[in-house]
Every structure is written in structure tokens, then in C-alpha cells.
Design an enzyme around this catalytic site. Structure first.
Site, PDB file in Angstrom:
ATOM      1  N   HIS A 179     -37.303 -13.891  27.193  1.00  0.00           N
ATOM      2  CA  HIS A 179     -37.274 -14.023  27.897  1.00  0.00           C
ATOM      3  C   HIS A 179     -39.082 -13.241  28.214  1.00  0.00           C
ATOM      4  CE1 HIS A 179     -34.066 -13.350  31.431  1.00  0.00           C
ATOM      5  NE2 HIS A 179     -33.948 -14.446  30.644  1.00  0.00           N
ATOM      6  N   CYS A 202     -36.728  -9.100  35.415  1.00  0.00           N
ATOM      7  CA  CYS A 202     -34.591  -9.033  35.534  1.00  0.00           C
ATOM      8  C   CYS A 202     -34.089  -7.676  35.155  1.00  0.00           C
ATOM      9  CB  CYS A 202     -33.667 -10.795  34.855  1.00  0.00           C
ATOM     10  SG  CYS A 202     -34.159 -10.239  32.957  1.00  0.00           S
ATOM     11  N   CYS A 221     -34.674  -7.033  31.432  1.00  0.00           N
ATOM     12  CA  CYS A 221     -36.419  -7.102  30.763  1.00  0.00           C
ATOM     13  C   CYS A 221     -35.982  -5.074  30.995  1.00  0.00           C
ATOM     14  CB  CYS A 221     -37.182  -8.180  31.424  1.00  0.00           C
ATOM     15  SG  CYS A 221     -36.759 -10.125  29.997  1.00  0.00           S
ATOM     16  N   GLU A 260     -40.954 -11.461  29.347  1.00  0.00           N
ATOM     17  CA  GLU A 260     -41.844 -10.000  28.580  1.00  0.00           C
ATOM     18  C   GLU A 260     -40.795  -9.243  27.205  1.00  0.00           C
ATOM     19  OE1 GLU A 260     -40.899 -10.516  33.127  1.00  0.00           O
ATOM     20  OE2 GLU A 260     -39.972 -10.700  30.866  1.00  0.00           O
TER      21      GLU A 260
END
Length: 158
Positions: free
Chosen positions: A54, A84, A87, A56
Site C-alpha cells: 500500500h 486501512c 497500514c 503508506e
């Protein structure tokens, strides 16, 4: 004149565009320490065939080598969309001091139920060390996300 938060969020939006060009969800992140960008990242889950890639986590992976360690205390992480659960946990465990968000998760159109990054952060023992700032370039960040979701709903890829 753009605020400091807006300036860094613009950089995160550029990262989101890079991810989208590769067929990924358009989310981008930038990590700043002492007024200096130390790392950038974008969603690469689809292009890398790695569900943990992701924006992040990509930025945090890039921050370690830039700093020479994995402690991100004193850092601000800018991200174009609400992180999410995975993360959020990584942000806390990395020691990020400030999380600045653009777009917000909408429980009416998501699969996380009654979720917020603040709730996720609170679940971790050191979560109280992370400050969350919302509302930076929300329209720009959410428009990018909605455009991508509409394309996916039509069956378009990349």
C-alpha cells in the site's frame, strides 16, 4: 498560498497518480521529517502482486534506508486516503508522530464497516502517540478515488 500540509499532500497526490498509471488504486504517501521529504510511496498492490504494498507501507519501506533505521518518530506521514487496518498498525509500530489524511473512508461504500483510522490506532498500545489530522485537500483526494472506483465498476483495468 498553499499551507505546508497542502504542499506535501500535493506531492502525495502525484504519487497516487504514479500508482494509478500502473493499474493500482490511486493512493499516495509522503513522509516528512524536520521539513524535509525523506520518502514517498504509492499503492503497488496490483502491479507488484503484493497485497501489503500500500502507499503508506511503500513510503515506510523507503524511509528506513533514507534514515538508516526504522524509527519514524518525529515524522509526519501524508496520505491521500484513510489508511486501512494493516497500514494503521504499521504507522503506529513505526512510531510515526503525525498522520495527515486527504480522503476519508466511507462506510456506505466500503467493506470495513464502522471503521476509522483513529479506532484502529487506539487498538495498539502506543496508539496515543500518533496525532491524526484530517481534511487536507479532501476533494482532490476523494475525486481521484471515486474516479478509480467508477472505472473498476465498469470493468476497466489500468
Amino acid at each position: 498560498m498553499a499551507s505546508e500540509h497542502e504542499r506535501y499532500m500535493e506531492m502525495a497526490l502525484e504519487e497516487a497518480r504514479r500508482g494509478e498509471e500502473k493499474g493500482n488504486s490511486p493512493v499516495g504517501s509522503v513522509i516528512v521529517k524536520d521539513g524535509r521529504v525523506i520518502a514517498k510511496g504509492h499503492n503497488q498492490a496490483i502491479s507488484n502482486l503484493d497485497l501489503t504494498s500500500h502507499a503508506e507501507t511503500d513510503a515506510m519501506r523507503n524511509a528506513g534506508p533514507a534514515l538508516g533505521h526504522t524509527d519514524l518518530s518525529g515524522c509526519t506521514l501524508y496520505t491521500t486516503f484513510e489508511p486501512c487496518m494493516m497500514c494503521a498498525g504499521a504507522i503506529v509500530f513505526a512510531g510515526v508522530s503525525v498522520l495527515v489524511m486527504g480522503g476519508n473512508y466511507n462506510p456506505n461504500y466500503g467493506s470495513y464497516g464502522d471503521y476509522s483510522v483513529e479506532k484502529a490506532i487506539e487498538l495498539v498500545e502506543w496508539g496515543d502517540k500518533v496525532s491524526v489530522v484530517r481534511g487536507v485537500l479532501v476533494e482532490e483526494c476523494e475525486e481521484m478515488s471515486w474516479r478509480y472506483k467508477a472505472r473498476m465498476a465498469r470493468g476497466e483495468r489500468g
